[in-house]
Motif scaffolding. Structure first.
Motif, PDB file in Angstrom:
ATOM      1  N   GLU A   1       0.812  -1.213   0.000  1.00 13.42           N
ATOM      2  CA  GLU A   1       0.000   0.000   0.000  1.00 13.42           C
ATOM      3  C   GLU A   1       0.848   1.267   0.000  1.00 13.42           C
ATOM      4  O   GLU A   1       0.329   2.371  -0.147  1.00 13.42           O
ATOM      5  N   ALA A   2       2.137   1.146   0.201  1.00 11.74           N
ATOM      6  CA  ALA A   2       2.998   2.325   0.258  1.00 11.74           C
ATOM      7  C   ALA A   2       3.628   2.572  -1.110  1.00 11.74           C
ATOM      8  O   ALA A   2       4.303   1.704  -1.655  1.00 11.74           O
ATOM      9  N   PRO A   3       3.412   3.751  -1.701  1.00 10.32           N
ATOM     10  CA  PRO A   3       4.034   4.045  -2.993  1.00 10.32           C
ATOM     11  C   PRO A   3       5.541   4.156  -2.842  1.00 10.32           C
ATOM     12  O   PRO A   3       6.052   4.527  -1.777  1.00 10.32           O
ATOM     13  N   TYR A   4       6.224   3.839  -3.891  1.00  8.34           N
ATOM     14  CA  TYR A   4       7.680   3.939  -3.862  1.00  8.34           C
ATOM     15  C   TYR A   4       8.114   4.792  -5.038  1.00  8.34           C
ATOM     16  O   TYR A   4       7.854   4.453  -6.188  1.00  8.34           O
ATOM     17  N   ASN A   5       8.743   5.897  -4.765  1.00  2.40           N
ATOM     18  CA  ASN A   5       9.146   6.823  -5.811  1.00  2.40           C
ATOM     19  C   ASN A   5      10.615   6.613  -6.130  1.00  2.40           C
ATOM     20  O   ASN A   5      11.480   6.975  -5.344  1.00  2.40           O
ATOM     21  N   LYS A   6      10.894   6.050  -7.280  1.00  2.00           N
ATOM     22  CA  LYS A   6      12.285   5.718  -7.606  1.00  2.00           C
ATOM     23  C   LYS A   6      13.110   6.955  -7.945  1.00  2.00           C
ATOM     24  O   LYS A   6      14.332   6.892  -7.969  1.00  2.00           O
ATOM     25  N   LEU A   7      12.458   8.083  -8.203  1.00  2.00           N
ATOM     26  CA  LEU A   7      13.200   9.277  -8.583  1.00  2.00           C
ATOM     27  C   LEU A   7      13.643  10.096  -7.381  1.00  2.00           C
ATOM     28  O   LEU A   7      14.668  10.770  -7.429  1.00  2.00           O
ATOM     29  N   ALA A   8      12.855  10.078  -6.314  1.00  2.00           N
ATOM     30  CA  ALA A   8      13.265  10.785  -5.099  1.00  2.00           C
ATOM     31  C   ALA A   8      14.401  10.009  -4.426  1.00  2.00           C
ATOM     32  O   ALA A   8      14.668   8.855  -4.764  1.00  2.00           O
ATOM     33  N   SER A   9      15.062  10.636  -3.481  1.00  2.51           N
ATOM     34  CA  SER A   9      16.104   9.940  -2.740  1.00  2.51           C
ATOM     35  C   SER A   9      15.492   8.874  -1.844  1.00  2.51           C
ATOM     36  O   SER A   9      14.379   9.034  -1.336  1.00  2.51           O
ATOM     37  N   ASP A  10      16.210   7.783  -1.646  1.00  2.00           N
ATOM     38  CA  ASP A  10      15.769   6.759  -0.709  1.00  2.00           C
ATOM     39  C   ASP A  10      16.410   6.953   0.665  1.00  2.00           C
ATOM     40  O   ASP A  10      16.420   6.047   1.495  1.00  2.00           O
ATOM     41  N   HIS A  11      16.935   8.148   0.894  1.00  2.00           N
ATOM     42  CA  HIS A  11      17.513   8.513   2.180  1.00  2.00           C
ATOM     43  C   HIS A  11      16.853   9.782   2.694  1.00  2.00           C
ATOM     44  O   HIS A  11      16.476  10.662   1.911  1.00  2.00           O
ATOM     45  N   GLY A  12      16.773   9.899   4.020  1.00  2.00           N
ATOM     46  CA  GLY A  12      16.401  11.167   4.615  1.00  2.00           C
ATOM     47  C   GLY A  12      17.607  12.089   4.642  1.00  2.00           C
ATOM     48  O   GLY A  12      18.758  11.637   4.650  1.00  2.00           O
ATOM     49  N   GLN A  13      17.342  13.380   4.643  1.00  2.00           N
ATOM     50  CA  GLN A  13      18.430  14.352   4.746  1.00  2.00           C
ATOM     51  C   GLN A  13      18.535  14.811   6.195  1.00  2.00           C
ATOM     52  O   GLN A  13      17.520  15.057   6.857  1.00  2.00           O
ATOM     53  N   ILE A  14      19.755  14.918   6.693  1.00  2.00           N
ATOM     54  CA  ILE A  14      19.965  15.314   8.076  1.00  2.00           C
ATOM     55  C   ILE A  14      20.807  16.583   8.124  1.00  2.00           C
ATOM     56  O   ILE A  14      21.681  16.792   7.276  1.00  2.00           O
ATOM     57  N   MET A  15      20.528  17.424   9.123  1.00  2.00           N
ATOM     58  CA  MET A  15      21.230  18.704   9.220  1.00  2.00           C
ATOM     59  C   MET A  15      21.416  19.091  10.675  1.00  2.00           C
ATOM     60  O   MET A  15      20.481  18.998  11.479  1.00  2.00           O
ATOM     61  N   ALA A  16      22.631  19.509  11.014  1.00  2.00           N
ATOM     62  CA  ALA A  16      22.946  20.004  12.357  1.00  2.00           C
ATOM     63  C   ALA A  16      23.008  21.519  12.319  1.00  2.00           C
ATOM     64  O   ALA A  16      23.650  22.104  11.426  1.00  2.00           O
ATOM     65  N   HIS A  17      22.338  22.152  13.270  1.00  2.00           N
ATOM     66  CA  HIS A  17      22.341  23.607  13.403  1.00  2.00           C
ATOM     67  C   HIS A  17      23.371  23.946  14.480  1.00  2.00           C
ATOM     68  O   HIS A  17      23.159  23.654  15.661  1.00  2.00           O
ATOM     69  N   MET A  18      24.462  24.560  14.086  1.00  2.00           N
ATOM     70  CA  MET A  18      25.601  24.746  14.963  1.00  2.00           C
ATOM     71  C   MET A  18      25.792  26.224  15.328  1.00  2.00           C
ATOM     72  O   MET A  18      25.398  27.116  14.571  1.00  2.00           O
ATOM     73  N   VAL A  19      26.415  26.455  16.476  1.00  2.00           N
ATOM     74  CA  VAL A  19      26.822  27.802  16.867  1.00  2.00           C
ATOM     75  C   VAL A  19      28.239  27.730  17.382  1.00  2.00           C
ATOM     76  O   VAL A  19      28.585  26.838  18.166  1.00  2.00           O
ATOM     77  N   LEU A  20      29.086  28.634  16.910  1.00  2.00           N
ATOM     78  CA  LEU A  20      30.467  28.722  17.380  1.00  2.00           C
ATOM     79  C   LEU A  20      30.562  29.805  18.436  1.00  2.00           C
ATOM     80  O   LEU A  20      29.912  30.860  18.340  1.00  2.00           O
ATOM     81  N   GLY A  21      31.387  29.554  19.445  1.00  2.00           N
ATOM     82  CA  GLY A  21      31.519  30.473  20.561  1.00  2.00           C
ATOM     83  C   GLY A  21      30.712  29.989  21.738  1.00  2.00           C
ATOM     84  O   GLY A  21      29.794  29.181  21.611  1.00  2.00           O
ATOM     85  N   LYS A  22      31.061  30.460  22.928  1.00  2.00           N
ATOM     86  CA  LYS A  22      30.352  30.103  24.154  1.00  2.00           C
ATOM     87  C   LYS A  22      29.371  31.212  24.500  1.00  2.00           C
ATOM     88  O   LYS A  22      29.525  32.357  24.078  1.00  2.00           O
ATOM     89  N   PRO A  23      28.318  30.884  25.250  1.00  2.00           N
ATOM     90  CA  PRO A  23      27.289  31.874  25.574  1.00  2.00           C
ATOM     91  C   PRO A  23      27.859  33.161  26.175  1.00  2.00           C
ATOM     92  O   PRO A  23      27.281  34.227  26.004  1.00  2.00           O
ATOM     93  N   ASP A  24      28.990  33.078  26.921  1.00  2.00           N
ATOM     94  CA  ASP A  24      29.537  34.274  27.550  1.00  2.00           C
ATOM     95  C   ASP A  24      30.565  34.979  26.690  1.00  2.00           C
ATOM     96  O   ASP A  24      31.201  35.928  27.124  1.00  2.00           O
ATOM     97  N   ASP A  25      30.751  34.493  25.437  1.00  2.00           N
ATOM     98  CA  ASP A  25      31.733  35.130  24.544  1.00  2.00           C
ATOM     99  C   ASP A  25      31.212  36.484  24.070  1.00  2.00           C
ATOM    100  O   ASP A  25      30.030  36.676  23.872  1.00  2.00           O
TER     101      ASP A  25
END
Length: 399
Positions: free
Chosen positions: A375-399
């Motif tokens: 019952e689940a469609p399968y799209n061969k053109l889309a990626s078969d992986h999820g995309q992951i992303m980290a939101h980063m900050v450089l420096g410390k809070p008291d910098d």
């Protein structure tokens, strides 16, 4: 403080239309247009400063996607971002909504040294960076010296050995300037779990590929070969990571590991997990049964292990967010994370020597469907992986 985002994106077989990549596999112009549009929409949604791509056959096809992403992004800016004449133009939300084009970004592509002709193509990897590169990126695939792994513990000199001379796909290493830091980024795509079967001389295909005459022992051996190769590739990557960590450089490792976080290959890359306390353990050179490591020894061991470990962004996010499930792959009823972002302790929030930390972790996986369910469609053109992303900050809070 400097904020940036870094993502991993397995695009699944990106190549131009009417170009046979695997045997009998190619995109029509319409399919390629759809795939390019889908990838561009995903890349626009991420809007990441650094993107590590896997399964790139040609640099030109990736540049097509980036160009289309910029066209979509600039159109969205024109529709959604108020000009300076509006009294509310300075609202912080519009900084978040704005898309930053990749016009000035740098792109590094590492082709696969196994890449062949039509029907025999092999994909490479790429890194897109809005910050450019501090120096020319390096490619690791063909080993200067073969990696020879002897098995001697149980068999003495006759225990056998395993040798590889080339990785199945390239590893791309880039030093990227972010704020006042230079971060070493590794992009990898380790050997898949698909069986590696030997083709006899003169044969058109390996016998194990004939599923009508199913050979369970032969196919199990193919899985063994794949696992050995994946773990050997993980060690080659680990060796390169250690060179950076021992030089004191912040490190982030992204890509398709083709294994979960707790698989042996992933643990080789991230490093050994320490015991809670080594003071109870008998010393390696014990003279009697009471000869154990001291509390001082424990502190030394803990530091030596911690300074070269990598930490999963997904795990750090789950610990702080109460999120109970993250997955980047769905197949055969199994939902798991095989795409990972690892980082050195330079980014741990509780480390005294940190240069920054992760604020948030995103995963785009709504497009994933499990092809084992009718019952689940399968799209061969889309990626078969999820995309992951980290939101980063450089420096410390008291910098």
């Amino acid at each position: 403080m400097t904020r940036f985002t870094i993502a991993s994106f397995n695009v699944k077989n990106l190549i131009e239309a009417e170009t046979e990549y695997y045997r009998f596999e190619e995109y029509t112009p319409e399919e390629y247009a759809w795939k390019r549009a889908w990838l561009s929409d995903q890349l626009l949604t991420m809007n990441a400063d650094i993107v590590c791509f896997q399964e790139i056959f040609t640099e030109e096809a990736l540049r097509d996607v980036v160009i289309e992403t910029d066209e979509l992004g600039l159109a969205a800016n024109a529709a959604n971002i108020p000009d300076r004449s509006k009294h509310y133009a300075r609202k912080a939300i519009f900084r978040k909504l704005a898309y930053e084009p990749y016009t000035e970004a740098a792109l590094a592509f590492a082709p696969n040294s196994f890449d062949g002709g039509p029907g025999q193509r092999r994909p490479g990897v790429a890194i897109l960076s809005r910050f450019g590169f501090a120096e020319p990126p390096e490619v690791l695939q063909d080993l200067e010296e073969p990696l020879d792994i002897p098995f001697r513990d149980l068999g003495g000199e006759d225990g056998g050995n395993y040798t590889i001379r080339r990785l199945s796909r390239p590893i791309l290493k880039a030093r990227i300037p972010v704020g006042d830091q230079i971060i070493t980024v590794f992009n990898c795509h380790l050997k898949s779990k698909l069986g590696e079967f030997a083709r006899p001389d003169g044969a058109a295909f390996p016998p194990e590929a004939d599923l009508v005459n199913y050979n369970p022992a032969g196919r199990a051996m193919g899985s063994l070969r794949s696992a050995l190769r994946r773990m050997a590739e993980a060690w080659v990557l680990r060796r390169a990571i250690l060179t950076e960590l021992e030089a004191g450089n912040p490190v982030m490792v992204l890509g398709d590991f083709n294994d979960s976080e707790h698989a042996v290959s992933s643990e080789i890359i991230s490093g050994e997990a320490p015991f809670k306390n080594y003071a109870w353990m008998r010393r390696h050179n014990a003279k009697d049964r009471r000869d154990r490591y001291s509390d001082e020894d424990d502190a030394i061991i803990q530091e030596k292990i911690a300074r070269v470990r990598l930490y999963a962004a997904e795990k750090l996010f789950v610990k702080k967010s109460l999120r109970d499930m993250v997955y980047t792959s769905a197949f055969g009823g199994v939902f798991e994370s095989i795409d990972q972002i690892l980082m050195s302790r330079h980014f741990l929030p509780d480390d005294d020597g940190r240069i920054g930390e992760m604020e948030y972790f995103s995963v785009l996986n709504d497009h994933l469907t499990d092809g084992s369910h009718p019952e689940a469609p399968y799209n061969k053109l889309a990626s078969d992986h999820g995309q992951i992303m980290a939101h980063m900050v450089l420096g410390k809070p008291d910098d």
